[in-house]
Design a protein around this motif. Structure first.
Motif, mmCIF file in Angstrom:
data_model
loop_
_atom_site.group_PDB
_atom_site.id
_atom_site.type_symbol
_atom_site.label_atom_id
_atom_site.label_comp_id
_atom_site.label_asym_id
_atom_site.label_seq_id
_atom_site.Cartn_x
_atom_site.Cartn_y
_atom_site.Cartn_z
ATOM 1 N N LEU A 18 69.426 56.524 78.863
ATOM 2 C CA LEU A 18 69.164 57.321 80.056
ATOM 3 C C LEU A 18 68.871 56.423 81.255
ATOM 4 C CD1 LEU A 18 68.858 60.159 81.232
ATOM 5 C CD2 LEU A 18 66.429 60.029 80.644
ATOM 6 N N GLY A 19 68.139 55.340 81.037
ATOM 7 C CA GLY A 19 67.871 54.387 82.112
ATOM 8 C C GLY A 19 69.134 53.744 82.638
ATOM 9 N N VAL A 20 70.057 53.425 81.742
ATOM 10 C CA VAL A 20 71.334 52.843 82.170
ATOM 11 C C VAL A 20 72.138 53.871 82.965
ATOM 12 C CG1 VAL A 20 73.540 51.935 81.327
ATOM 13 C CG2 VAL A 20 71.396 51.149 80.313
ATOM 14 N N GLY A 56 66.831 50.711 92.934
ATOM 15 C CA GLY A 56 67.257 51.787 92.037
ATOM 16 C C GLY A 56 67.738 51.266 90.699
ATOM 17 N N LEU A 57 68.465 50.144 90.709
ATOM 18 C CA LEU A 57 68.911 49.538 89.450
ATOM 19 C C LEU A 57 67.722 49.081 88.614
ATOM 20 C CD1 LEU A 57 71.978 47.424 90.646
ATOM 21 C CD2 LEU A 57 71.997 49.570 89.355
ATOM 22 N N TRP A 58 66.778 48.393 89.257
ATOM 23 C CA TRP A 58 65.588 47.947 88.547
ATOM 24 C C TRP A 58 64.789 49.132 88.020
ATOM 25 C CZ3 TRP A 58 64.518 43.612 86.381
ATOM 26 C CH2 TRP A 58 65.035 42.427 86.875
ATOM 27 N N ILE A 63 62.610 51.747 83.725
ATOM 28 C CA ILE A 63 62.021 52.969 83.167
ATOM 29 C C ILE A 63 62.609 53.266 81.795
ATOM 30 C CG2 ILE A 63 61.944 55.489 83.453
ATOM 31 C CD1 ILE A 63 59.851 54.025 85.067
ATOM 32 N N GLY A 64 63.910 53.049 81.638
ATOM 33 C CA GLY A 64 64.534 53.278 80.336
ATOM 34 C C GLY A 64 63.936 52.407 79.252
ATOM 35 N N TRP A 69 60.034 51.531 74.844
ATOM 36 C CA TRP A 69 58.974 50.718 74.256
ATOM 37 C C TRP A 69 57.712 51.540 74.010
ATOM 38 C CZ3 TRP A 69 54.327 49.278 76.710
ATOM 39 C CH2 TRP A 69 53.570 48.336 76.011
ATOM 40 N N ALA A 70 57.326 52.348 74.980
ATOM 41 C CA ALA A 70 56.113 53.160 74.841
ATOM 42 C C ALA A 70 56.263 54.199 73.734
ATOM 43 C CB ALA A 70 55.789 53.842 76.174
#
Length: 110
Positions: A18-20, A56-58, A63-64, A69-70
């Protein structure tokens, strides 16, 4: 192909994907927004568009991976805390001891 499809929010790989997707959406939306004049006029608009693109890329990729990880840590802790339920644990019935082998019939005279 099986008809069983299960959707879960806890699968870590899905958050990375989703992050990608968010990062790719930002990458394609930045030139469109810039062409519409959303960042202003002149050289300052190009600078703002580039800042928007890279942040936005970062954001998307970060976030993904962070959510992945969380959630991976949450899932591991959730498995450890299953023993703390209020319901008593159901004990397995005790296995019967193996039956003793049958005795040979008594011989007369002994």
């Amino acid at each position: 192909m099986s008809g069983n499809i299960r959707f879960t929010w806890l699968r870590p790989g899905g958050w990375t994907r989703l992050g990608v997707v968010v990062a790719v959406a930002i990458m394609f939306s930045t030139p469109m927004l810039w062409s519409l004049g959303a960042f202003g006029d002149g050289d300052e608009a190009l600078r703002r568009a580039l800042i928007f693109l890279f942040s936005g890329l970062w954001f998307g990729i970060g976030i993904g991976y962070a959510a992945s990880w969380a959630l991976r840590g949450f899932v591991l802790r959730a498995k450890d805390h299953d023993d703390d339920d209020d319901e008593p644990a159901h004990a397995r019935p005790a296995a019967r001891p193996p039956a003793a082998p049958p005795h040979p019939p008594a011989r007369p005279g002994h």
